[in-house]
Design a protein around this motif. Sequence first.
Motif, PDB file in Angstrom:
ATOM      1  N   GLY A  41     -84.268  36.619  76.424  1.00  0.00           N
ATOM      2  CA  GLY A  41     -83.471  37.758  75.984  1.00  0.00           C
ATOM      3  C   GLY A  41     -83.702  38.195  74.556  1.00  0.00           C
ATOM      4  N   LEU A  42     -84.658  37.580  73.866  1.00  0.00           N
ATOM      5  CA  LEU A  42     -84.875  37.933  72.461  1.00  0.00           C
ATOM      6  C   LEU A  42     -85.776  39.143  72.281  1.00  0.00           C
ATOM      7  CD1 LEU A  42     -85.089  34.411  70.820  1.00  0.00           C
ATOM      8  CD2 LEU A  42     -83.146  35.966  70.989  1.00  0.00           C
ATOM      9  N   ALA A  46     -89.572  37.177  66.816  1.00  0.00           N
ATOM     10  CA  ALA A  46     -90.249  35.936  66.449  1.00  0.00           C
ATOM     11  C   ALA A  46     -89.218  34.809  66.466  1.00  0.00           C
ATOM     12  CB  ALA A  46     -90.869  36.069  65.066  1.00  0.00           C
ATOM     13  N   ALA A  47     -89.425  33.818  67.335  1.00  0.00           N
ATOM     14  CA  ALA A  47     -88.418  32.771  67.523  1.00  0.00           C
ATOM     15  C   ALA A  47     -89.043  31.388  67.425  1.00  0.00           C
ATOM     16  CB  ALA A  47     -87.740  32.929  68.875  1.00  0.00           C
ATOM     17  N   GLN A  48     -88.239  30.429  66.952  1.00  0.00           N
ATOM     18  CA  GLN A  48     -88.623  29.020  66.933  1.00  0.00           C
ATOM     19  C   GLN A  48     -87.434  28.192  67.362  1.00  0.00           C
ATOM     20  OE1 GLN A  48     -90.072  28.141  62.963  1.00  0.00           O
ATOM     21  NE2 GLN A  48     -92.155  28.302  63.720  1.00  0.00           N
ATOM     22  N   ARG A  49     -87.707  27.197  68.185  1.00  0.00           N
ATOM     23  CA  ARG A  49     -86.673  26.259  68.608  1.00  0.00           C
ATOM     24  C   ARG A  49     -87.086  24.884  68.098  1.00  0.00           C
ATOM     25  NH1 ARG A  49     -84.297  25.527  74.727  1.00  0.00           N
ATOM     26  NH2 ARG A  49     -83.177  23.588  74.332  1.00  0.00           N
ATOM     27  N   LEU A  50     -86.202  24.270  67.318  1.00  0.00           N
ATOM     28  CA  LEU A  50     -86.493  22.985  66.678  1.00  0.00           C
ATOM     29  C   LEU A  50     -85.524  21.919  67.147  1.00  0.00           C
ATOM     30  CD1 LEU A  50     -86.802  24.241  62.998  1.00  0.00           C
ATOM     31  CD2 LEU A  50     -88.627  23.970  64.656  1.00  0.00           C
ATOM     32  N   ARG A  70     -86.181  36.098  64.193  1.00  0.00           N
ATOM     33  CA  ARG A  70     -86.166  37.199  63.235  1.00  0.00           C
ATOM     34  C   ARG A  70     -86.316  38.518  63.971  1.00  0.00           C
ATOM     35  NH1 ARG A  70     -90.288  34.002  61.718  1.00  0.00           N
ATOM     36  NH2 ARG A  70     -91.821  35.686  61.863  1.00  0.00           N
ATOM     37  N   ALA A  71     -85.584  39.490  63.502  1.00  0.00           N
ATOM     38  CA  ALA A  71     -85.712  40.865  63.984  1.00  0.00           C
ATOM     39  C   ALA A  71     -85.681  41.744  62.746  1.00  0.00           C
ATOM     40  CB  ALA A  71     -84.587  41.222  64.938  1.00  0.00           C
ATOM     41  N   GLY A  72     -86.833  42.311  62.411  1.00  0.00           N
ATOM     42  CA  GLY A  72     -86.924  43.077  61.180  1.00  0.00           C
ATOM     43  C   GLY A  72     -86.678  42.167  59.997  1.00  0.00           C
ATOM     44  N   GLY A  96     -78.300  32.171  76.721  1.00  0.00           N
ATOM     45  CA  GLY A  96     -77.314  33.250  76.669  1.00  0.00           C
ATOM     46  C   GLY A  96     -77.417  34.131  75.440  1.00  0.00           C
ATOM     47  N   ILE A  97     -78.344  33.783  74.532  1.00  0.00           N
ATOM     48  CA  ILE A  97     -78.495  34.538  73.299  1.00  0.00           C
ATOM     49  C   ILE A  97     -79.533  35.631  73.507  1.00  0.00           C
ATOM     50  CG2 ILE A  97     -79.285  34.391  70.890  1.00  0.00           C
ATOM     51  CD1 ILE A  97     -78.254  31.465  70.950  1.00  0.00           C
TER      52      ILE A  97
END
Length: 103
Positions: A41-42, A46-50, A70-72, A96-97
């Motif tokens: 859903g992003l 640009a996403a990272q899961r740690l 990050r978005a913008g 859900g995000i």
Amino acid sequence: MSRLDAGDPARAQRAEAVLHRAAARTLQAGEPVVSAETPAGLNGAAAQRLQLSGRTPDGVAVRQQLLTFRAGGTVYQATVFGTQLSEQGVDGFFSGIGLGRRP
């Protein structure tokens, strides 16, 4: 869930790295494990899961999973923290995000 407006994409990328280091330092953790899985859903953010393992200041062993994206010029962070984490529960929370969803 938290949000930081860094002003522009380059500053947002640097801010995201600072958030990662701060999370590891807070838990006295080693290097985080980066997961390839990020929520669908992003919408291309640009996403990272740690995943981090460490200790609270009073010595209790804990685990933490963070999802940053990050978005913008904005950085978002969702965190799940505890002595034990249910992978199914964490996956459900993170899935859900999303960005741009309407109720």
